[in-house]
Design an enzyme around this catalytic site. Structure first.
Site, PDB file in Angstrom:
ATOM      1  N   ASP A 104       0.825  -1.216   0.000  1.00 43.93           N
ATOM      2  CA  ASP A 104       0.000   0.000   0.000  1.00 43.93           C
ATOM      3  C   ASP A 104       0.857   1.264   0.000  1.00 43.93           C
ATOM      4  O   ASP A 104       2.020   1.269   0.416  1.00 43.93           O
ATOM      5  CB  ASP A 104      -0.899   0.043   1.243  1.00 43.93           C
ATOM      6  CG  ASP A 104      -2.146  -0.815   1.072  1.00 43.93           C
ATOM      7  OD1 ASP A 104      -2.236  -1.523   0.060  1.00 43.93           O
ATOM      8  OD2 ASP A 104      -3.007  -0.777   1.968  1.00 43.93           O
ATOM      9  N   ASP A 105       0.210   2.351  -0.453  1.00 45.44           N
ATOM     10  CA  ASP A 105       0.673   3.746  -0.283  1.00 45.44           C
ATOM     11  C   ASP A 105       1.739   4.198  -1.262  1.00 45.44           C
ATOM     12  O   ASP A 105       2.201   5.336  -1.179  1.00 45.44           O
ATOM     13  CB  ASP A 105       1.180   4.008   1.140  1.00 45.44           C
ATOM     14  CG  ASP A 105       0.096   3.837   2.177  1.00 45.44           C
ATOM     15  OD1 ASP A 105      -1.084   3.793   1.791  1.00 45.44           O
ATOM     16  OD2 ASP A 105       0.431   3.724   3.376  1.00 45.44           O
ATOM     17  N   HIS A 159      -5.334   9.607  -0.747  1.00 51.39           N
ATOM     18  CA  HIS A 159      -5.335   8.787   0.473  1.00 51.39           C
ATOM     19  C   HIS A 159      -6.364   9.305   1.476  1.00 51.39           C
ATOM     20  O   HIS A 159      -6.083   9.531   2.656  1.00 51.39           O
ATOM     21  CB  HIS A 159      -3.948   8.747   1.116  1.00 51.39           C
ATOM     22  CG  HIS A 159      -3.748   7.551   2.008  1.00 51.39           C
ATOM     23  ND1 HIS A 159      -4.064   7.572   3.351  1.00 51.39           N
ATOM     24  CD2 HIS A 159      -3.265   6.310   1.739  1.00 51.39           C
ATOM     25  CE1 HIS A 159      -3.779   6.387   3.885  1.00 51.39           C
ATOM     26  NE2 HIS A 159      -3.291   5.594   2.929  1.00 51.39           N
ATOM     27  N   HIS A 256       3.890  -2.346   3.207  1.00 47.03           N
ATOM     28  CA  HIS A 256       3.892  -0.969   2.694  1.00 47.03           C
ATOM     29  C   HIS A 256       5.221  -0.679   2.014  1.00 47.03           C
ATOM     30  O   HIS A 256       6.287  -1.023   2.545  1.00 47.03           O
ATOM     31  CB  HIS A 256       3.673   0.043   3.822  1.00 47.03           C
ATOM     32  CG  HIS A 256       2.330  -0.059   4.478  1.00 47.03           C
ATOM     33  ND1 HIS A 256       2.038  -1.000   5.435  1.00 47.03           N
ATOM     34  CD2 HIS A 256       1.183   0.663   4.293  1.00 47.03           C
ATOM     35  CE1 HIS A 256       0.778  -0.856   5.835  1.00 47.03           C
ATOM     36  NE2 HIS A 256       0.235   0.136   5.152  1.00 47.03           N
TER      37      HIS A 256
END
Length: 770
Positions: A104-105, A159, A256
């Site tokens: 993620d991210d 986000h 992440h």
């Protein structure tokens, strides 16, 4: 009183200068529009950059104890993948001994390439849920990611927690991320993972409608059932342990590759892959899980009915462009890329445009930031230098023992160029009639059509002034009018003033005293705004007292004063003739001749006690016109005298000291000044509101302090400083546009004739005149 009259009567053909002026005037509107567009473009770029770097408002809200009563139990207790089949939400679990590794991210320029390198080394695919703003900033990483056979999904554009957002915001978050993916890798995707999500049992009544809406739009929502919690940075061993599913079960594992320091994740990832492979696990993507489930369903349907695959009537996995062929941009098109759709048409081109716009913002904003830091340091340095030198100048010139030399008592010639000054010329002559110094007055009427010359003659007669001459000439411009006056002057010192200006009784006496020093060739007086009781007038009053007179004190001591104001200045007649008189080469004849004086070796000084009261422009349109002429004329004058940069002697001194100061503080700094406000707003919205506000107030405080000191030196009333905050917000934006307008004019060419501002004659008798 005598009168000289030139030929009048028939209508004359326009001169070459007037034809050029007409051409330039025709270009005024497009140049103004272009200046506005440049400011808008810079503002838009900064807003785009801010939007990419931070969620507006910073969504930090967390719901505690939200109900999940409206969420079906089969969803809450189901697997980590929610798809829509035949319009119904269905959950899928990862098969045993299978890992769907997700990140993620990202993308992140530091950590994502390291993750990709590890995945490639171990021949492991992964699914990356990407933040659209990061995709648009680092498109090459995303392209590499897809080319290497990995899968991508949407993690919104900024986000943001979509359960708090409107339908329009949700749609915008998804669409913008799809565009970013299209521009970066030429694809769109059907996969989605919500920020701040975890396992399906955490879905509540607020977030469930979002997943339903996105599901019906064709998106597959992906959750987690095994979380490495690597964002907590617990250590490599714990990351590996927490990411390992129990009892050989399959898992959607979360790690992440962005969002903070991910060094522990980078160290843990190869150890984790090696451990899971040793346990007999295989790695796949989210699409791999879905495809395997679809294959199993088709096989079961065939075994049951004996029919062909798909006889159950189930639809393929939905999503944007769900019926498009499952292709990827990588070298190995396969089921691992089944969630990808080839971007075509408007989506592809809009995506590429977004990437280009972001690239421009990514380059422009840092460059502007560095430029603003340099300008900020220069401005602060200028304030410090002005305060020190202004104080020194004041103390030096106001000493009781200070003297320029023997008192100058000989008569001087006062030249008043006038063009349609019927409202003001009588007041000007009335003020000169009170002069305590012997003068002759030469009014040069430059082809006025409003009876200025007759008004001047009548006023002189009524005032009993026998020392006034009125000279009529065809309209040829202010420089020509001044040169005519200089040629007609009877005395060796000439004072020049505007036809809308009034002098105090002692103004001329104070103005000519520096000529006791034989090195002095010209003297700048202290111009004051007479009509200061309006907002625009107050703004200009602050500018005159602070921006002009503090500067002139500084330039005086540095011996590089760039401009003697047209409203009040005095010259040795021989010096004016030596440099060729007032030039018509530029719009700023006052700046032009002042620089010429320096280059010829004459000293130019500032006489603060010689005050003149002038009528400043009373409207924004007139102010624009005046400042445009000033700024463009200053650029012309600097360019005309550019050789002084390499000259020796006095000319070189001005070129290497005065010219850089003028360029920095009268052209470069004002151009950047509005961006200070834009950056302040940028910081308030996207960085730290309080810190940005305090910084802006600190700069304003420094400016107020400097302005207050300037007002103290000039013995002005402080109440006008109350207008300064508004001046900073509005006035300098206009000055920026004027300067951009001037720069565009300089690049495109064009000349303007002597521009006449509309006057009211409200500046009549100054203080001290009775």
């Amino acid at each position: 009183m005598t009168t000289t009259t030139s030929t009048r009567g028939r209508r004359r053909a326009p001169t070459r200068m007037e034809r050029a002026a007409g051409k330039a005037a025709a270009l005024q509107k497009p140049r103004v529009i272009l200046a506005l567009l440049l400011l808008l473009a810079l503002t838009s770029i900064m807003l785009l950059d801010g939007y990419l770097r931070a969620e507006v408002g910073g969504d930090q809200r967390v719901r505690d104890g939200a109900s999940s009563s409206k969420v079906p139990d089969k969803i809450l207790n189901g697997g980590p993948i929610i798809t829509y089949r035949a319009g119904q939400a269905t959950t899928l679990s990862v098969p045993d001994k299978t890992i769907a590794l997700t990140f993620d991210d990202g993308p992140n320029p530091t950590y994502t390439p390291q993750v990709l390198k590890i995945l490639q080394k171990y021949d492991v695919p992964a699914t990356f849920f990407l933040v659209g703003s990061m995709v648009s900033r680092y498109p090459s990483i995303v392209k590499d990611m897809v080319d290497e056979g990995n899968e991508v999904g949407i993690h919104t554009f900024t986000h943001v927690d979509l359960s708090y957002q409107s339908d329009a915001r949700i749609r915008r978050e998804m669409t913008q991320t799809q565009l970013a993916l299209a521009g970066a890798a030429g694809i769109t995707t059907t996969l989605f993972r919500a920020p701040y999500s975890s396992e399906t049992d955490a879905i509540d009544n607020y977030s469930w409608p979002v997943y339903q809406k996105l599901g019906k739009d064709g998106y597959t929502s992906v959750f987690v059932d095994t979380d490495s919690d690597d964002w907590k940075k617990p250590g490599v061993s714990k990351i590996v342990s927490w990411a390992t599913p129990k009892k050989n079960k399959g898992a959607s594992v979360l790690m992440h590759d962005a969002g903070g320091d991910r060094e522990q994740t980078i160290k843990a990832l190869p150890k984790y892959i090696e451990k899971m492979k040793a346990k007999g696990y295989t790695f796949t993507t989210i699409s791999g899980v879905i495809e395997k489930d679809n294959t199993g369903n088709r096989q079961a349907a065939t075994a049951t009915t004996g029919g062909a695959a798909g006889a159950t009537g189930e639809q393929p996995v939905g999503g944007p462009e769900a019926n498009a062929p499952a292709t990827g941009t990588g070298s190995t098109p396969s089921r691992l890329q089944a969630a990808h759709r080839t971007a075509t048409g408007a989506t592809l081109y809009e995506g590429k445009a977004l990437i280009v716009a972001v690239a421009v913002a990514e380059w422009t904003v840092p460059a502007l930031s560095v430029g603003l830091i340099i300008v900020g340091v220069a401005v602060m340095g200028r304030f410090g230098m002005m305060l020190i030198l202004a104080r020194r100048h004041y103390r030096q010139r106001n000493k009781r023992r200070f003297s320029w030399g023997p008192t100058v008592t000989r008569p001087v010639s006062v030249i008043v160029p006038a063009y349609n000054e019927k409202e003001c010329i009588a007041n000007t002559l009335a003020s000169l009639s009170k002069s305590t110094h012997p003068i002759e007055v030469i009014v040069v009427d430059d082809g006025s059509t409003d009876g200025t010359s007759e008004i001047a003659r009548n006023a002189a007669h009524e005032l009993g002034m026998t020392n006034v001459r009125v000279i009529r000439q065809e309209n040829a411009g202010k420089p020509a009018a001044l040169n005519n006056g200089v040629r007609s002057a009877s005395y060796d010192i000439v004072v020049m003033m505007d036809g809308d200006t009034v002098f105090e009784p002692d103004t001329v006496r104070h103005l000519v005293q520096p000529f006791a020093d034989p090195e002095v060739g010209a003297v700048a007086g202290n111009a004051k705004v007479g009509n200061r009781n309006t907002v625009i007038g107050a703004w200009q009053h602050i500018e005159y007292v602070m921006g002009f007179n503090l500067d002139r004190r500084m330039y005086d001591l540095l011996r590089c004063m760039p401009t003697i104001p047209g409203a009040i200045g005095a010259f040795r007649r021989e010096a004016v003739l030596q440099v060729g008189g007032m030039s018509e080469d530029t719009l700023a004849e006052d700046t032009d001749i002042t620089i010429a004086m320096h280059r010829a070796g004459w000293r130019v000084v500032y006489q603060e006690h010689a005050r003149a009261w002038t009528e400043a422009p009373g409207s924004l349109k007139q102010l624009w016109s005046q400042r445009y002429r000033w700024s463009y004329g200053t650029m012309q004058a600097l360019w005309k005298h550019r050789k002084s940069l390499t000259d020796k002697g006095p000319s070189g001194r001005f070129g290497r000291v005065g010219m850089p100061l003028v360029v920095i503080f009268q052209i470069v700094t004002p151009v950047f000044a509005p961006l200070i406000d834009v950056f302040t707003v940028y910081s308030m919205i996207f960085v730290d509101f309080q810190a940005a506000l305090y910084a802006w107030l600190a700069v304003l405080g420094i400016q107020l302090f400097c302005a207050a000191y300037a007002f103290r030196l000039d013995r002005e009333k402080y109440r006008y400083l109350l207008m300064m905050p508004l001046q900073q917000l509005a006035y300098r934006q206009m000055m920026y546009l004027v300067l951009i307008h001037s720069c565009i004019t300089a690049l495109t060419g064009g000349r303007l004739r002597w521009q006449k501002l509309k006057r009211t004659g409200e500046v009549g008798t100054p203080a001290g005149v009775s």
